[in-house]
Structures are given as C-alpha cells and as structure tokens.
Design an enzyme around this catalytic site. Structure first.
Site, PDB file in Angstrom:
ATOM      1  N   LYS A 267     -10.781  11.295  -9.334  1.00  0.00           N
ATOM      2  CA  LYS A 267     -10.748  10.656  -8.011  1.00  0.00           C
ATOM      3  C   LYS A 267     -10.090  11.539  -6.954  1.00  0.00           C
ATOM      4  O   LYS A 267     -10.388  11.403  -5.777  1.00  0.00           O
ATOM      5  CB  LYS A 267     -10.139   9.259  -8.060  1.00  0.00           C
TER       6      LYS A 267
ATOM      7  N   ARG B 130      -1.806  -0.628  -7.853  1.00  0.00           N
ATOM      8  CA  ARG B 130      -1.836  -0.488  -9.306  1.00  0.00           C
ATOM      9  C   ARG B 130      -1.729  -1.840 -10.008  1.00  0.00           C
ATOM     10  O   ARG B 130      -1.988  -1.948 -11.193  1.00  0.00           O
ATOM     11  CB  ARG B 130      -0.655   0.355  -9.789  1.00  0.00           C
TER      12      ARG B 130
ATOM     13  N   ARG C 276      -7.412  21.572 -20.143  1.00  0.00           N
ATOM     14  CA  ARG C 276      -6.945  22.164 -18.889  1.00  0.00           C
ATOM     15  C   ARG C 276      -6.128  23.421 -19.159  1.00  0.00           C
ATOM     16  O   ARG C 276      -5.217  23.397 -19.975  1.00  0.00           O
ATOM     17  CB  ARG C 276      -6.005  21.184 -18.182  1.00  0.00           C
TER      18      ARG C 276
ATOM     19  N   ARG D 296      -1.059  23.634 -20.420  1.00  0.00           N
ATOM     20  CA  ARG D 296       0.184  23.045 -19.937  1.00  0.00           C
ATOM     21  C   ARG D 296       1.118  22.730 -21.097  1.00  0.00           C
ATOM     22  O   ARG D 296       0.684  22.602 -22.223  1.00  0.00           O
ATOM     23  CB  ARG D 296      -0.116  21.716 -19.246  1.00  0.00           C
TER      24      ARG D 296
ATOM     25  N   ARG E  95       0.933   7.848 -18.648  1.00  0.00           N
ATOM     26  CA  ARG E  95       0.376   7.328 -17.396  1.00  0.00           C
ATOM     27  C   ARG E  95      -1.015   6.745 -17.615  1.00  0.00           C
ATOM     28  O   ARG E  95      -1.381   5.741 -16.998  1.00  0.00           O
ATOM     29  CB  ARG E  95       0.346   8.431 -16.331  1.00  0.00           C
TER      30      ARG E  95
END
Ligand code: ZN
Length: 212
Positions: free
Chosen positions: A13, A87, A126, A160, A171
């Site tokens: 998003k 949220r 990633r 990472r 999250r």
C-alpha cells in the site's frame, strides 16, 4: 473525496499511495510518518511513541487520534488518502467524527487482500544494499544482475536483521487480529473494495483506479 488503504505491512500500500499521490494529487496521510515526525521532535509524546515502535506494538488510540486530527485539519482542502489508519473500530468512528465536523465523507475504502504466509515470504526475500541503502525484493523486484546493486554496483546485498523480522511478524499478526474487523465495518456501509494485493504493482493500481 477521501480514501482509506487498509492492509497489513508489506502488502504494497505504500507503493500504491505514492502512485496516487504523484498521479492524482492525493495528500498521503500516513500515521506511521506522523509518528516518526513526532519522535524526531523529541517531545514527551514522541518518546512514548518511540518506545512502542521499538517494542513493535501499536500506539495507543488517543496518541494516534490526536496526531491524525491535527493533520486532517491542516489538509482539509485536499483529497486525503489515509494509510495505516484506522486500525480499529473505535478509530474508524473517531475518523467519522473528524470528517463530519468538516462536512466531509469517505469515498472508498480499499482492502489489500493478501495472506500472512505470502507476506512472510516477501519479508524474507527483502535485501538491502550495505553501501547505498537501496532496497530490493528477490521475488518481486530483484536487482538486474544477481547479487549486485543496480544503483551503486556494490556486491553487499544483505537481508535485514532477525529483530526486524520479528517486529514485522508481530505487526502482521496484530493487523489480522485487530484490523480485519474493519473490513466488515466498511463493507456494511457499502464503500469497501477488495483488491488482490498479490498481483503485480501495475495491476493493483488498475484495480484501484477502476473502483474510484
Ligand atoms: Zn547500492
């Protein structure tokens, strides 16, 4: 005419927000950005937010609501794209009250549909360039030459840290627990569009534009 982007971390998003901002002149209101800005001021509120971010927990509604209300007031002449807010149901109701005060309404809510497993895969693939900070995704957006940074030619493309991955997983988990009921909330109101967020970037944009 305001929009909401509803979706878990790493659903894409952010990318779509940037496209709508550049092409269609939306004001991109990211509560994540608002909180990071507050942290940067070093205020008491900022310190509390920083602690929450480090723990990977969601900020208290009162904090986010306060920041949001101020920012909506500052941009009420523009079409706002809400990213990362609301949220929870209580935040959705708060947003209604803020908009009503300006005699404003929501035009559409986009739900970025993607499952947790796909998100974890995205996060795991990633990599970041150690030399210049460029970010790649080995699945969806790999560098042109294997293991070499497009922007600076460095060979140091690294994943990472594990800590970061844990926070992101938390999250994602809390998104599905706390935010998913909002989908029903907006569906009942008849302004929800479900977007297939597994599709390539251009196709996701197309789905959004067609539903506007
Ligand atoms: Zn680089």
């Amino acid at each position: 005419m305001h929009l909401i982007f509803l979706g878990p971390p790493a659903c894409g998003k952010g990318t779509q927000s940037a496209i709508l901002e550049q092409k269609y002149g939306y004001y991109h209101l990211s509560t994540g950005d608002l909180m990071r800005r507050e942290v940067a001021t070093g205020s008491e509120l900022g310190k509390t937010i920083k602690l929450n971010i480090e723990k990977g927990v969601l900020a208290a509604s009162e904090i986010v609501n306060e920041l949001l209300k101020k920012d909506v007031e500052n941009h009420k002449q523009m079409s706002i794209l809400f990213d990362g807010y609301p949220r929870k149901i209580d935040q959705a109701k708060f947003l209604d009250s803020v908009l009503e005060k300006n005699k404003d309404t929501l035009k559409r809510v986009f739900y970025f549909d993607i499952d947790a497993e796909e998100l974890f895969q995205r996060i795991l693939s990633r990599v970041t360039c150690n030399a210049c900070g460029a970010v790649y995704n080995l699945r969806t957006n790999p560098p042109k030459e294997d293991g070499v940074c497009d922007s600076c030619g460095s060979h140091e493309l690294v994943r990472r840290g594990d800590d970061n991955e844990e926070i992101l997983k938390n999250r994602i988990q809390s998104f599905f627990e706390e935010t998913a009921p909002l989908r029903e909330f907006y569906q009942k109101r008849g302004i929800l569009s479900v977007i297939n967020a597994r599709a390539p970037v251009e196709i996701v944009t197309e789905q959004i534009i067609n539903a506007l």
